[in-house]
Design a protein around this motif. Structure first.
Motif, short mmCIF file in Angstrom:
data_model
loop_
_atom_site.label_atom_id
_atom_site.label_comp_id
_atom_site.label_asym_id
_atom_site.label_seq_id
_atom_site.Cartn_x
_atom_site.Cartn_y
_atom_site.Cartn_z
N TYR A 108 1.76 13.62 19.25
CA TYR A 108 2.94 14.47 19.09
C TYR A 108 2.89 15.57 20.14
N TRP A 109 4.05 16.16 20.42
CA TRP A 109 4.12 17.29 21.34
C TRP A 109 4.85 18.42 20.63
N GLY A 110 4.23 19.60 20.60
CA GLY A 110 4.85 20.74 19.95
C GLY A 110 3.81 21.60 19.26
N ASP A 111 4.24 22.34 18.25
CA ASP A 111 3.37 23.23 17.50
C ASP A 111 2.51 22.42 16.54
N ALA A 112 1.20 22.60 16.59
CA ALA A 112 0.28 21.80 15.79
C ALA A 112 0.57 21.93 14.29
N ARG A 113 0.91 23.11 13.83
CA ARG A 113 1.18 23.30 12.40
C ARG A 113 2.28 22.36 11.93
N ASP A 114 3.40 22.42 12.63
CA ASP A 114 4.57 21.62 12.25
C ASP A 114 4.33 20.14 12.45
N LYS A 115 3.75 19.78 13.57
CA LYS A 115 3.59 18.36 13.89
C LYS A 115 2.58 17.66 12.98
N LEU A 116 1.52 18.36 12.56
CA LEU A 116 0.58 17.75 11.62
C LEU A 116 1.25 17.49 10.28
N CYS A 117 2.06 18.44 9.82
CA CYS A 117 2.79 18.24 8.56
C CYS A 117 3.83 17.12 8.70
N GLU A 118 4.48 17.04 9.87
CA GLU A 118 5.42 15.94 10.12
C GLU A 118 4.70 14.60 10.07
N ALA A 119 3.52 14.52 10.69
CA ALA A 119 2.76 13.27 10.71
C ALA A 119 2.45 12.80 9.30
N ILE A 120 2.09 13.74 8.44
CA ILE A 120 1.77 13.39 7.06
C ILE A 120 2.95 12.67 6.41
N ASP A 121 4.14 13.17 6.65
CA ASP A 121 5.33 12.60 6.03
C ASP A 121 5.89 11.38 6.76
N HIS A 122 5.78 11.35 8.08
CA HIS A 122 6.43 10.28 8.84
C HIS A 122 5.56 9.06 9.08
N VAL A 123 4.23 9.21 9.13
CA VAL A 123 3.40 8.03 9.41
C VAL A 123 3.51 7.01 8.27
N PRO A 124 3.44 7.31 7.04
CA PRO A 124 2.94 8.49 6.34
C PRO A 124 1.43 8.39 6.13
N LEU A 125 0.81 9.55 5.90
CA LEU A 125 -0.63 9.61 5.66
C LEU A 125 -0.91 9.83 4.18
N ASP A 126 -2.00 9.24 3.72
CA ASP A 126 -2.45 9.45 2.34
C ASP A 126 -3.44 10.59 2.26
N TYR A 127 -3.99 10.97 3.42
CA TYR A 127 -5.08 11.96 3.46
C TYR A 127 -5.21 12.43 4.89
N LEU A 128 -5.57 13.70 5.09
CA LEU A 128 -5.76 14.25 6.43
C LEU A 128 -7.04 15.07 6.47
N THR A 129 -7.81 14.86 7.53
CA THR A 129 -9.00 15.69 7.78
C THR A 129 -8.76 16.43 9.08
N MET A 130 -9.21 17.67 9.13
CA MET A 130 -9.12 18.44 10.36
C MET A 130 -10.29 19.39 10.47
N GLY A 131 -10.63 19.76 11.68
CA GLY A 131 -11.68 20.74 11.90
C GLY A 131 -11.07 22.13 11.93
N ASN A 132 -11.94 23.12 11.96
CA ASN A 132 -11.45 24.49 12.10
C ASN A 132 -11.91 25.04 13.43
N ARG A 133 -11.18 26.01 13.93
CA ARG A 133 -11.59 26.64 15.19
C ARG A 133 -12.44 27.87 14.92
#
Length: 162
Positions: A104-129
Motif C-alpha cells: 500500500y502507499w499512504g499513511d500506515a495507520r489508515d492503510k493497515l486498517c484498510e488491509a484488515i478489511d479489504h484483504v481481509p485479514l483474520d489477524y495482524l501482527t506488527m512491531g513497535n518502533r
C-alpha cells in the motif's frame, strides 16, 4: 479461501517488524494458513508505474515466487531484505503455508486498517518502533492507532530495546 486463516504481518523491513514476522511464524502460523506481508510505503515513494496503478487499492496479492525475485520487485521499487525472504520461504516450506505480499502507499495507520478489511485479514501482527512519550504525542503511534481501530485481533511485538 473458506476455512483458511489469513494472517497479516506489517513489515517495513526494520528490526522491529522482522522480529514481529519471526514471532508470528514461530507462534501463530499453522499448516494451511495464508501469511500476508503488508507493506506500507510513504506517499512520496509512488510517482510512476505500478504505484500509480495501485495507489487506491494497494497492489494485487504478490506470491512468494514474485516477491523473492529482485527483478520483479523493481516494478514496485522494493528490495525485500534477504532475512525476510528467508523467514517466509522457510515457513512456507516447513509449514505448508501460502505466503503473499500486498503493498500500500499512504499513511500506515489508515492503510493497515484498510488491509484488515479489504484483504481481509483474520489477524495482524506488527512491531513497535518504541517511541518515547513525547515522540508519541507529536507523531502518534501507528501500533496504538491500529490496535484501537482494527476490526480483527492485533498483536504488537515489542523489541527488548524498548
Amino acid at each position: 479461501m473458506a476455512g483458511v486463516r489469513r494472517l497479516g504481518v506489517a513489515v517495513d523491513f526494520s528490526p522491529c517488524s522482522i522480529k514481529a514476522l519471526r514471532w508470528t511464524v514461530d507462534n501463530v502460523v499453522k499448516e494451511g494458513d495464508h501469511l500476508i506481508l503488508i507493506i506500507v510505503r510513504h506517499p512520496e515513494n509512488y510517482e510512476q508505474g505500478e504505484m500509480q496503478l495501485w495507489e487506491t487499492t494497494g497492489s494485487p496479492l504478490i506470491p512468494l515466487a514474485e516477491f523473492s525475485d529482485p527483478t520483479l520487485m523493481k516494478r514496485y521499487e522494493m528490495e525485500p531484505k534477504p532475512e525476510v525472504i528467508d523467514i517466509v520461504s522457510t515457513a512456507a516450506r516447513q509449514k505448508s503455508i501460502v505466503a503473499l505480499m500486498k503493498i500500500y502507499w499512504g499513511d500506515a495507520r489508515d492503510k493497515l486498517c484498510e488491509a484488515i478489511d479489504h484483504v481481509p485479514l483474520d489477524y495482524l501482527t506488527m512491531g513497535n518502533r518504541g517511541l518515547g512519550p513525547l515522540q508519541r504525542v507529536i507523531m502518534g503511534s501507528v501500533s496504538n492507532y491500529v490496535v484501537n481501530n482494527a476490526t480483527c485481533p492485533v498483536t504488537v511485538v515489542k523489541t527488548s530495546d524498548h
